[in-house]
Design an enzyme around this catalytic site. Structure first.
Site, PDB file in Angstrom:
ATOM      1  N   HIS A 142       0.815  -1.225   0.000  1.00 51.94           N
ATOM      2  CA  HIS A 142       0.000   0.000   0.000  1.00 51.94           C
ATOM      3  C   HIS A 142       0.847   1.273   0.000  1.00 51.94           C
ATOM      4  O   HIS A 142       0.326   2.360  -0.233  1.00 51.94           O
ATOM      5  CB  HIS A 142      -0.911   0.045   1.236  1.00 51.94           C
ATOM      6  CG  HIS A 142      -1.986  -0.991   1.252  1.00 51.94           C
ATOM      7  ND1 HIS A 142      -2.898  -1.133   0.217  1.00 51.94           N
ATOM      8  CD2 HIS A 142      -2.307  -1.935   2.171  1.00 51.94           C
ATOM      9  CE1 HIS A 142      -3.729  -2.135   0.520  1.00 51.94           C
ATOM     10  NE2 HIS A 142      -3.391  -2.639   1.684  1.00 51.94           N
ATOM     11  N   ASP A 179      -2.980 -10.314  -2.413  1.00 51.67           N
ATOM     12  CA  ASP A 179      -3.529  -9.797  -1.152  1.00 51.67           C
ATOM     13  C   ASP A 179      -4.955  -9.319  -1.449  1.00 51.67           C
ATOM     14  O   ASP A 179      -5.239  -8.827  -2.541  1.00 51.67           O
ATOM     15  CB  ASP A 179      -2.671  -8.634  -0.671  1.00 51.67           C
ATOM     16  CG  ASP A 179      -3.088  -8.107   0.689  1.00 51.67           C
ATOM     17  OD1 ASP A 179      -2.414  -8.425   1.678  1.00 51.67           O
ATOM     18  OD2 ASP A 179      -4.091  -7.374   0.764  1.00 51.67           O
ATOM     19  N   HIS A 181      -6.551  -6.842  -0.537  1.00 48.82           N
ATOM     20  CA  HIS A 181      -6.697  -5.397  -0.721  1.00 48.82           C
ATOM     21  C   HIS A 181      -5.921  -4.957  -1.960  1.00 48.82           C
ATOM     22  O   HIS A 181      -4.966  -5.614  -2.360  1.00 48.82           O
ATOM     23  CB  HIS A 181      -6.198  -4.667   0.527  1.00 48.82           C
ATOM     24  CG  HIS A 181      -6.884  -5.132   1.780  1.00 48.82           C
ATOM     25  ND1 HIS A 181      -6.282  -5.993   2.682  1.00 48.82           N
ATOM     26  CD2 HIS A 181      -8.140  -4.904   2.232  1.00 48.82           C
ATOM     27  CE1 HIS A 181      -7.147  -6.256   3.658  1.00 48.82           C
ATOM     28  NE2 HIS A 181      -8.279  -5.624   3.411  1.00 48.82           N
ATOM     29  N   ASP A 267      -5.118 -12.604   3.279  1.00 53.10           N
ATOM     30  CA  ASP A 267      -6.361 -12.046   3.826  1.00 53.10           C
ATOM     31  C   ASP A 267      -7.571 -12.297   2.933  1.00 53.10           C
ATOM     32  O   ASP A 267      -8.671 -11.839   3.251  1.00 53.10           O
ATOM     33  CB  ASP A 267      -6.207 -10.563   4.184  1.00 53.10           C
ATOM     34  CG  ASP A 267      -5.364  -9.789   3.205  1.00 53.10           C
ATOM     35  OD1 ASP A 267      -5.079 -10.315   2.105  1.00 53.10           O
ATOM     36  OD2 ASP A 267      -4.984  -8.644   3.534  1.00 53.10           O
TER      37      ASP A 267
HETATM   38 ZN   LIG Z   1      -4.415  -6.919   2.640  1.00 49.45          ZN
END
Ligand SMILES: [Zn+2]
Length: 366
Positions: A142, A179, A181, A267
């Protein structure tokens, strides 16, 4: 040749406890007894512990690595950000950006985390190791050059890629981010470049809320070299594999990389507190096997997985173990205690058909 596993106890000492889940403590939010953010050391430490207990660690080349140097960090992050981060870290810690607290020494621990990714890529691109896993913490996908967010303080994968490029050890690189996200940091760093293909599979409308759209395909020279596949909440095992087979692997094949890096979060698992997907340890095993086979076909097997998110303390270790079994080819297993429970909770055939239809629509538009 062996599979490397890069880890360092110091990465587990990264701390920032001013939260309960993602809510700042204070007012009506009571501090949690057992820690703060869901990005806590236990998910990763328990993965390391499980491979020790199962014996899989004996089949891996277990290593640490030096911190990434200032020169390496400066290829991705501006000096002003590094100076601000280092000063606050020396002064006792704090927070920059969004949801990225750190404590004293957080700067050095983040450089250690990036250093694991750098060393893993170096060992694989020099042919010293067949492939590798870096248990980096804090995570990186991120982090923007000057804005840490989503628990990420340095862009570990980009730092490792730029070091390999500076050394002439990699030219065309794929970053596959599974991931749950969106890999907004990696996307931003490579959005205008055609030498790094970034692909992110993520839950639509999770984090960040304002990035990760299918229409974001890159800009300028980078147009067509960024691919987002936002998947609906509830996507399970067979739809993940469908996305891999019908879009992700063909895109990697068309790009002809000389190195593949996976931003490996766990996740998307069915019991993760930060997302609402239905992947299982078997999903991660089969995705890893597919990428490994693709790397063998395209780039002499040069494949590095770098740890990102994954917040189920109980289940991340089993997802990671299955991943490492596939990566190394070891037959030492840690059977998934939830395999049966999660199998019967996969999407029904109607919803699965809908999910695959969504993926097929993306494929048609490419
Ligand atoms: Zn994540």
């Amino acid at each position: 040749m062996a599979t490397g596993f890069f880890w360092d106890e110091r990465c587990f000492w990264h701390a920032g406890g001013q939260y309960a889940y993602t809510m700042p403590i204070g007012g009506h939010v009571q501090p949690l007894a057992a820690g703060g953010l869901p990005e806590n050391p236990e998910t990763k430490r328990r993965l390391k512990n499980l491979i020790d207990v199962s014996g899989l660690a004996k089949d891996l080349d277990m290593r640490s690595a030096p911190e990434a140097t200032r020169e390496m960090l400066l290829r991705v992050h501006p000096e002003s950000y590094l100076n601000e981060f280092k000063a606050l870290s020396d002064a006792g810690g704090g927070e920059l950006g969004r949801r990225t607290p750190f404590s004293t020494g957080g700067y050095e621990i983040a450089a250690q985390s990036a250093g694991l990714a750098v060393a893993a890529v170096q060992a694989v691109t020099t042919g010293e190791l067949e492939n590798a896993y870096a248990l980096s913490r804090p995570p990186g996908h991120h982090c923007l050059p000057d804005f840490p967010n989503g628990f990420c303080l340095l862009a570990n994968i980009a730092i490792a890629i730029e070091e390999a490029k500076a050394q002439g050890r990699a030219n065309r690189v794929v970053v596959l981010d599974w991931d749950v996200h969106h890999g907004n940091g990696t996307e931003a760093i490579y959005y205008n470049r055609d030498d790094v293909l970034t692909i992110s599979l993520h839950q639509e409308g999770n984090y960040p809320l304002d990035t990760g759209g299918f229409e974001d395909r890159g800009e300028g020279a980078g147009l067509g070299f960024n691919l987002n596949l936002p998947l609906p909440a509830g996507t399970g095992h067979s739809a993940y594999l469908h996305a891999m087979d019908s879009i992700v692997l063909p895109q990697i094949e068309a790009f002809q990389p000389d190195l593949i890096i996976v931003a490996c979060g766990f996740d998307a698992s069915a019991i993760d507190p930060m997302a609402r997907m239905l992947a299982t340890a078997q999903t991660f095993r089969e995705m890893t096997q597919r990428v490994k086979d693709t790397a063998a076909r395209l780039c002499e097997g040069r494949l590095v997985l770098v740890h990102e998110g994954g917040y189920s303390e109980a289940y991340v270790p089993f997802c990671g173990h299955a991943t490492l079994e596939a990566l190394s080819g070891s037959n030492i297993t840690a059977p998934d205690p939830l395999a049966e429970a999660l199998q019967v909770r996969q999407p029904n055939s109607r919803f699965d058909a809908f999910l695959k239809g969504e993926i097929d629509r993306f494929a048609e538009e490419l």
